[in-house]
Design an enzyme around this catalytic site. Structure first.
Site, short mmCIF file in Angstrom:
data_model
loop_
_atom_site.label_atom_id
_atom_site.label_comp_id
_atom_site.label_asym_id
_atom_site.label_seq_id
_atom_site.Cartn_x
_atom_site.Cartn_y
_atom_site.Cartn_z
N GLU A 105 0.82 -1.21 0.00
CA GLU A 105 0.00 0.00 0.00
C GLU A 105 0.85 1.26 0.00
OE1 GLU A 105 -4.42 -0.83 1.87
OE2 GLU A 105 -3.02 0.34 3.04
N HIS A 113 8.60 -26.43 -1.31
CA HIS A 113 7.99 -27.53 -2.04
C HIS A 113 6.87 -27.05 -2.95
CE1 HIS A 113 10.22 -30.53 0.39
NE2 HIS A 113 10.27 -29.49 1.21
N LYS A 165 -14.10 0.09 -4.49
CA LYS A 165 -15.21 0.40 -3.58
C LYS A 165 -16.33 1.13 -4.32
CE LYS A 165 -12.42 0.85 0.58
NZ LYS A 165 -11.89 1.83 1.54
O1 PA5 Z 1 -3.68 0.94 5.82
C1 PA5 Z 1 -4.78 1.39 5.57
O2 PA5 Z 1 -5.05 2.58 5.63
C2 PA5 Z 1 -5.92 0.45 5.20
O3 PA5 Z 1 -5.49 -0.85 5.04
C3 PA5 Z 1 -6.97 0.49 6.29
O4 PA5 Z 1 -6.37 0.12 7.51
C4 PA5 Z 1 -8.14 -0.44 5.97
O5 PA5 Z 1 -8.71 -0.10 4.75
C5 PA5 Z 1 -9.19 -0.36 7.06
O6 PA5 Z 1 -9.62 0.96 7.22
P1 PA5 Z 1 -10.40 1.42 8.49
O7 PA5 Z 1 -9.54 1.31 9.67
O8 PA5 Z 1 -10.77 2.85 8.19
O9 PA5 Z 1 -11.62 0.55 8.61
#
Ligand code: PA5
Length: 435
Positions: A285, A306, A420
């Site tokens: 990310e 493996h 989304k």
């Molecule tokens: O690292 C991030 O920002 C994302 O992976 C969020 O943690 C994830 O989308 C969950 O978001 P939230 O904590 O708003 O539910």
């Protein structure tokens, strides 16, 4: 003292190549430290090991004690950064079969990290009539997966205990004022923990996001923070000869420039599986944007030797590995001599299993390097709270620096919104009709 060592001798990268980045590193170090307290910069994790909310930290420990005393199951509802860090630390530092064992701490189960009805139904089945508390974790407070799971399990708790008692068993970790979860928590009177504004999900494991579940699992969170604090101090030195965290950031960027655009994090300890999952999210990310970035993958060795071992040895040569090795296992087994030796295994008789594991690692590194896969090796002294705290900080800091070297913003994730919009349109969410 918790320690992490970096060995890049098997990468064909020379110290001189690394030192060439000295000015870049100094500049990046200076910028991130200068902006550490800026609300909008998402750098709150940088000084967190010293600059955490001590009052909330103590409250986490108290609440964890209460949950331990009245719950057989602790259900963590969250996804991505609101899930992986807690699970990574819990699995690394508890018994491999923790949930199957009789413990004086609750079973730790997870929900809200997928949309599978089978998963939820099976979970309800496994919880049965056990006493349960819930921690719903969401920074935005609006994420679909945890919101749906929470709706289901809130009703489950209210049916089981009645509304009043259910309220005492629900804990919310979310923004201090924004979001649907915060609103719901305020209306229902659920106890809340705060995710600081300036810490993004994937950098939040050492906030209440990770700390409450980790403490409920019986892990010493003081020691975990101490390990991170040791790392925070250790990596203040910008001299690339000594700063192994920055060296890791530089080496992976040098390899990327040599068209090694997949990094595989390999471990030889099954307890580290979810740590790899956490690492994958952190790096994926943070760096995968603007059509750039090293693709973070993970393998569990020797299991995956493996399966994925074949590809790593002889597939496309666009990969490098970062191998995590643990110097001293917390327990060991000596392989016995068998007079009959029908299985032909007497050549390892008298040896410890950790020794065999180590030799498997050495043999694999040798083979993969010979096959054209550079290997970075990160040695952890042992698998304990301090060392894991140290490793978390090591990877977070390296990720921020590495993203900056790459020229991307390591703290946003604009790409995750795309699916989304489509999902909400398909589900008929108001406001998404024409998206
Ligand atoms: O690292 C991030 O920002 C994302 O992976 C969020 O943690 C994830 O989308 C969950 O978001 P939230 O904590 O708003 O539910």
């Amino acid at each position: 003292m918790a320690n992490i060592k970096l060995d890049f001798n098997n990468t064909n990268v020379k110290l001189e190549d690394i030192i060439e980045y000295e000015n870049d590193i100094k500049r990046i170090h200076e910028i991130i430290h200068r902006n550490a307290d800026e609300e909008s910069e998402y750098l709150g994790w940088l000084n967190l090991p010293t600059n955490y909310n001590k009052e909330e930290f103590e409250r986490i420990k108290k609440v964890a004690e209460k949950i331990k005393s009245n719950s057989e199951v602790f259900l963590c509802i969250g996804i991505g950064g609101s899930y992986l860090g807690a699970r990574a630390v819990i699995e690394a530092l508890t018994h491999t079969f923790y949930n199957y064992k009789k413990n004086d701490t609750p079973q730790i189960l997870y929900a809200g990290n997928n949309l599978s009805p089978e998963y939820i139904n099976d979970l309800i089945d496994v919880i049965g009539d056990k006493d349960i508390s819930i921690n719903v974790i969401s920074k935005s407070g609006t994420t679909t997966e945890p919101a749906i799971a929470f709706r289901i399990f809130r009703e489950f708790l209210e049916n089981k205990y009645g509304v009043e008692e259910a309220r005492k068993r629900i804990f919310c970790t979310t923004d201090k004022e924004k979001g649907a979860l915060k609103k719901l928590a305020t209306e229902e009177g659920y106890e809340c923990f705060i995710i600081p504004d300036n810490i993004g999900g994937r950098y939040s494991v050492l906030t209440a996001v990770g700390l409450l579940p980790i403490a409920v699992a019986g892990i010493n969170i003081d020691e975990l923070m101490l390990g991170a604090r040791i790392a925070q101090e250790k990596y203040l030195d910008t001299n690339l000869k000594y700063n192994e965290c920055y060296k890791y950031a530089v080496v992976r960027n040098i390899l990327y420039k040599k068209n090694k655009d997949i990094e595989i994090l390999a471990n030889y300890e099954p307890k580290m599986h979810y740590f790899t999952e956490w690492w994958k999210q952190l790096y994926g990310e943070s760096e995968g944007k603007e059509q750039k970035g090293i693709f973070p993958a993970g393998v569990d060795f020797t299991t995956d030797l493996h399966s994925m071992g074949q590809y790593i040895q002889q597939g496309q040569r666009n990969i490098f590995e970062t191998v995590i090795t643990i110097q001293e296992p917390n327990s060991d087994i000596t392989i016995k001599l068998d007079e009959d030796n029908l299985d032909g295994m007497n050549f390892v008789a008298g040896k410890n299993l950790s020794y065999v594991n180590k030799k498997a690692m050495e043999g694999t590194v040798e083979a993969h390097v010979a096959g054209g896969v550079p290997n970075i090796i990160i040695s952890m002294e042992k698998l304990d709270e301090q060392t894991i705290g140290h490793l978390i900080y090591f990877f977070e800091l390296a990720c921020a620096v590495s993203g900056n070297i790459l020229g991307v913003n390591p703290f946003n994730q604009p790409g995750v919104e795309e699916y989304k919009k489509n999902m909400f349109r398909l589900l008929g969410k108001p406001g998404y009709e024409n998206k």
